[in-house]
Design a protein around this motif. Structure first.
Motif, PDB file in Angstrom:
ATOM      1  N   PRO A 108     -65.705 -21.152  49.391  1.00  0.00           N
ATOM      2  CA  PRO A 108     -65.264 -22.451  49.918  1.00  0.00           C
ATOM      3  C   PRO A 108     -64.860 -23.447  48.845  1.00  0.00           C
ATOM      4  O   PRO A 108     -64.003 -24.297  49.079  1.00  0.00           O
ATOM      5  CB  PRO A 108     -66.477 -22.927  50.718  1.00  0.00           C
ATOM      6  N   LEU A 109     -65.446 -23.356  47.652  1.00  0.00           N
ATOM      7  CA  LEU A 109     -65.031 -24.284  46.610  1.00  0.00           C
ATOM      8  C   LEU A 109     -63.605 -23.987  46.171  1.00  0.00           C
ATOM      9  O   LEU A 109     -62.868 -24.899  45.754  1.00  0.00           O
ATOM     10  CB  LEU A 109     -66.002 -24.282  45.429  1.00  0.00           C
ATOM     11  N   VAL A 110     -63.189 -22.712  46.262  1.00  0.00           N
ATOM     12  CA  VAL A 110     -61.804 -22.364  45.972  1.00  0.00           C
ATOM     13  C   VAL A 110     -60.894 -22.932  47.061  1.00  0.00           C
ATOM     14  O   VAL A 110     -59.838 -23.508  46.765  1.00  0.00           O
ATOM     15  CB  VAL A 110     -61.638 -20.842  45.851  1.00  0.00           C
ATOM     16  N   ASN A 111     -61.299 -22.768  48.320  1.00  0.00           N
ATOM     17  CA  ASN A 111     -60.532 -23.380  49.416  1.00  0.00           C
ATOM     18  C   ASN A 111     -60.370 -24.878  49.182  1.00  0.00           C
ATOM     19  O   ASN A 111     -59.277 -25.438  49.368  1.00  0.00           O
ATOM     20  CB  ASN A 111     -61.230 -23.150  50.752  1.00  0.00           C
ATOM     21  N   TRP A 112     -61.465 -25.527  48.805  1.00  0.00           N
ATOM     22  CA  TRP A 112     -61.423 -26.964  48.559  1.00  0.00           C
ATOM     23  C   TRP A 112     -60.374 -27.296  47.505  1.00  0.00           C
ATOM     24  O   TRP A 112     -59.568 -28.218  47.664  1.00  0.00           O
ATOM     25  CB  TRP A 112     -62.806 -27.448  48.133  1.00  0.00           C
ATOM     26  N   GLY A 113     -60.356 -26.540  46.417  1.00  0.00           N
ATOM     27  CA  GLY A 113     -59.377 -26.779  45.371  1.00  0.00           C
ATOM     28  C   GLY A 113     -57.949 -26.629  45.862  1.00  0.00           C
ATOM     29  O   GLY A 113     -57.078 -27.465  45.564  1.00  0.00           O
ATOM     30  N   PHE A 114     -57.686 -25.585  46.639  1.00  0.00           N
ATOM     31  CA  PHE A 114     -56.347 -25.374  47.172  1.00  0.00           C
ATOM     32  C   PHE A 114     -55.944 -26.512  48.095  1.00  0.00           C
ATOM     33  O   PHE A 114     -54.812 -27.003  48.041  1.00  0.00           O
ATOM     34  CB  PHE A 114     -56.272 -24.035  47.914  1.00  0.00           C
ATOM     35  N   TYR A 115     -56.864 -26.943  48.963  1.00  0.00           N
ATOM     36  CA  TYR A 115     -56.548 -28.008  49.897  1.00  0.00           C
ATOM     37  C   TYR A 115     -56.242 -29.316  49.166  1.00  0.00           C
ATOM     38  O   TYR A 115     -55.314 -30.042  49.522  1.00  0.00           O
ATOM     39  CB  TYR A 115     -57.698 -28.229  50.880  1.00  0.00           C
ATOM     40  N   GLU A 116     -57.049 -29.627  48.142  1.00  0.00           N
ATOM     41  CA  GLU A 116     -56.827 -30.852  47.385  1.00  0.00           C
ATOM     42  C   GLU A 116     -55.479 -30.837  46.669  1.00  0.00           C
ATOM     43  O   GLU A 116     -54.827 -31.876  46.520  1.00  0.00           O
ATOM     44  CB  GLU A 116     -57.957 -31.064  46.368  1.00  0.00           C
ATOM     45  N   MET A 117     -55.062 -29.666  46.206  1.00  0.00           N
ATOM     46  CA  MET A 117     -53.803 -29.547  45.472  1.00  0.00           C
ATOM     47  C   MET A 117     -52.604 -29.381  46.400  1.00  0.00           C
ATOM     48  O   MET A 117     -51.453 -29.337  45.941  1.00  0.00           O
ATOM     49  CB  MET A 117     -53.871 -28.366  44.504  1.00  0.00           C
ATOM     50  N   GLY A 118     -52.882 -29.268  47.708  1.00  0.00           N
ATOM     51  CA  GLY A 118     -51.797 -29.073  48.646  1.00  0.00           C
ATOM     52  C   GLY A 118     -51.141 -27.715  48.527  1.00  0.00           C
ATOM     53  O   GLY A 118     -49.972 -27.542  48.893  1.00  0.00           O
ATOM     54  N   MET A 119     -51.890 -26.736  48.027  1.00  0.00           N
ATOM     55  CA  MET A 119     -51.360 -25.388  47.819  1.00  0.00           C
ATOM     56  C   MET A 119     -51.756 -24.496  48.987  1.00  0.00           C
ATOM     57  O   MET A 119     -52.887 -24.537  49.466  1.00  0.00           O
ATOM     58  CB  MET A 119     -51.892 -24.800  46.526  1.00  0.00           C
ATOM     59  N   PRO A 120     -50.854 -23.644  49.457  1.00  0.00           N
ATOM     60  CA  PRO A 120     -51.156 -22.775  50.593  1.00  0.00           C
ATOM     61  C   PRO A 120     -51.918 -21.527  50.188  1.00  0.00           C
ATOM     62  O   PRO A 120     -51.792 -21.035  49.066  1.00  0.00           O
ATOM     63  CB  PRO A 120     -49.767 -22.408  51.111  1.00  0.00           C
ATOM     64  N   LEU A 121     -52.733 -21.023  51.080  1.00  0.00           N
ATOM     65  CA  LEU A 121     -53.378 -19.735  50.903  1.00  0.00           C
ATOM     66  C   LEU A 121     -53.759 -19.186  52.265  1.00  0.00           C
ATOM     67  O   LEU A 121     -53.876 -19.933  53.231  1.00  0.00           O
ATOM     68  CB  LEU A 121     -54.618 -19.832  50.007  1.00  0.00           C
ATOM     69  N   LYS A 122     -53.912 -17.892  52.331  1.00  0.00           N
ATOM     70  CA  LYS A 122     -54.388 -17.241  53.542  1.00  0.00           C
ATOM     71  C   LYS A 122     -55.659 -16.487  53.194  1.00  0.00           C
ATOM     72  O   LYS A 122     -55.883 -16.093  52.047  1.00  0.00           O
ATOM     73  CB  LYS A 122     -53.327 -16.280  54.098  1.00  0.00           C
ATOM     74  N   ASP A 154     -60.000 -39.118  33.543  1.00  0.00           N
ATOM     75  CA  ASP A 154     -59.139 -40.278  33.753  1.00  0.00           C
ATOM     76  C   ASP A 154     -57.893 -39.869  34.524  1.00  0.00           C
ATOM     77  O   ASP A 154     -57.290 -38.824  34.255  1.00  0.00           O
ATOM     78  CB  ASP A 154     -58.734 -40.886  32.409  1.00  0.00           C
ATOM     79  N   GLY A 155     -57.518 -40.692  35.490  1.00  0.00           N
ATOM     80  CA  GLY A 155     -56.351 -40.378  36.296  1.00  0.00           C
ATOM     81  C   GLY A 155     -56.688 -40.008  37.724  1.00  0.00           C
ATOM     82  O   GLY A 155     -55.784 -39.749  38.522  1.00  0.00           O
ATOM     83  N   GLY A 156     -57.987 -39.942  38.054  1.00  0.00           N
ATOM     84  CA  GLY A 156     -58.375 -39.692  39.432  1.00  0.00           C
ATOM     85  C   GLY A 156     -58.969 -38.325  39.676  1.00  0.00           C
ATOM     86  O   GLY A 156     -59.143 -37.515  38.767  1.00  0.00           O
ATOM     87  N   PHE A 157     -59.278 -38.061  40.934  1.00  0.00           N
ATOM     88  CA  PHE A 157     -59.915 -36.818  41.365  1.00  0.00           C
ATOM     89  C   PHE A 157     -59.073 -35.624  40.924  1.00  0.00           C
ATOM     90  O   PHE A 157     -57.845 -35.653  40.975  1.00  0.00           O
ATOM     91  CB  PHE A 157     -60.064 -36.819  42.881  1.00  0.00           C
ATOM     92  N   SER A 158     -59.765 -34.539  40.524  1.00  0.00           N
ATOM     93  CA  SER A 158     -59.071 -33.355  40.012  1.00  0.00           C
ATOM     94  C   SER A 158     -59.888 -32.103  40.302  1.00  0.00           C
ATOM     95  O   SER A 158     -60.997 -32.166  40.852  1.00  0.00           O
ATOM     96  CB  SER A 158     -58.847 -33.483  38.500  1.00  0.00           C
ATOM     97  N   LEU A 159     -59.361 -30.979  39.882  1.00  0.00           N
ATOM     98  CA  LEU A 159     -60.094 -29.721  40.028  1.00  0.00           C
ATOM     99  C   LEU A 159     -61.361 -29.708  39.189  1.00  0.00           C
ATOM    100  O   LEU A 159     -62.276 -28.925  39.461  1.00  0.00           O
ATOM    101  CB  LEU A 159     -59.198 -28.543  39.647  1.00  0.00           C
ATOM    102  N   ALA A 160     -61.455 -30.567  38.191  1.00  0.00           N
ATOM    103  CA  ALA A 160     -62.713 -30.709  37.455  1.00  0.00           C
ATOM    104  C   ALA A 160     -63.819 -31.148  38.399  1.00  0.00           C
ATOM    105  O   ALA A 160     -64.948 -30.629  38.352  1.00  0.00           O
ATOM    106  CB  ALA A 160     -62.547 -31.723  36.328  1.00  0.00           C
TER     107      ALA A 160
END
Length: 267
Positions: A75-89, A192-198
């Motif tokens: 789920p943490l990988v899903n979270w990263g994809f969703y935050e980046m607006g990247m698609p996955l199945k 710096d610069g806001g929320f990220s994959l970090a």
């Protein structure tokens, strides 16, 4: 594969690289199911369904498949994809190509690439995203992802020599978490610069602790608690981990003193 010997069946099922056969979904205590305040970031169900369908259709075109389940770190990988607006199945676990049969594992058919380990997958996701980040910001993001997997994991989850998780190191003082608390006293998110994959990497590990060691008190680190709560309140965290997990964590962190939101960069 990490194995577990702890009383909570939730912990046995869901921390670490659980096998697909034993993975379970988290069910919070009934006393927390009534928690309703998850900030103003919750999507309504129709919008969420449409977003998932659009993302899934795009993933089919791009050929990005994640093998995982709610009972693992995926789920943490899903979270990263969703935050980046990247698609996955999501893939059929019986066809998981991970060399050790573990999850999460990602396949990018367009690049003929297979990536495993949650941190490596986040790094791969970041390499594919068109962020426009500076070298300074990129370096910081990749460093925090590595720290989460190399250092924070061992703090959050204490293991026997056989690799069985028996407790969390966050029940006692810890100098590295003290340092993290000082860092978060000065900024809302890690880079710096806001929320990220970090933040996806670090907050995911931190949030696993109150999820699976219920009743723990992290109030000795007020800035970490505030940070955890703000991350847990994010729309895409709830989408990835599920609304019950999100509601439970927000309620638990509120009780630790995470209700006060700091204003950064206002003065």
């Amino acid at each position: 594969m990490r194995s577990f010997s702890i009383a909570s069946s939730l912990l046995v099922a869901a921390i670490g690289f659980s096998s697909p056969q034993t993975a379970q979904c988290f069910t919070p205590p009934s006393s927390f199911l009534g928690v309703s305040r998850v900030a103003d970031t919750r999507m309504d169900s129709a919008k969420a369904t449409t977003t998932r369908r659009d993302r899934h259709a795009a993933a089919l075109r791009m050929g990005i498949t994640l093998y995982g389940s709610q009972g693992s770190r995926s789920p943490l990988v899903n979270w990263g994809f969703y935050e980046m607006g990247m698609p996955l199945k999501m893939g059929d676990l019986s066809r998981n190509p991970h060399p050790f049969g573990q999850i999460p594992c990602l396949v990018d058919e367009d690049e003929d690439a297979t990536v495993f380990e949650s941190g490596a997958i986040l790094n791969y996701l970041y390499s594919k995203a068109d962020t426009g980040d500076s070298a300074k910001r990129s370096g910081a993001i990749l460093s925090w992802i590595a720290w989460a997997n190399a250092s924070l994991d061992a703090i959050c989850f204490l293991e026997t020599p056989e690799g069985k998780v028996y407790d969390t190191g966050l029940k006692k003082p810890n100098r590295r978490i003290d340092a993290l608390d000082k860092i978060l006293a000065e900024k809302e998110f890690l880079v710096d610069g806001g929320f990220s994959l970090a933040d996806v990497a670090v907050a995911s590990y931190l949030l696993y602790v109150p999820q699976f060691f219920q009743g723990i008190d992290l109030s000795r680190w007020p800035n970490v608690v505030r940070y955890m709560k703000e991350c847990a309140e994010r729309e895409h965290y709830g989408e990835a981990f599920g609304p019950k997990v999100q509601q439970y964590l927000v309620g638990a962190l509120d009780k630790m003193g995470g209700g006060e939101k700091k204003l950064f960069g206002m003065f």
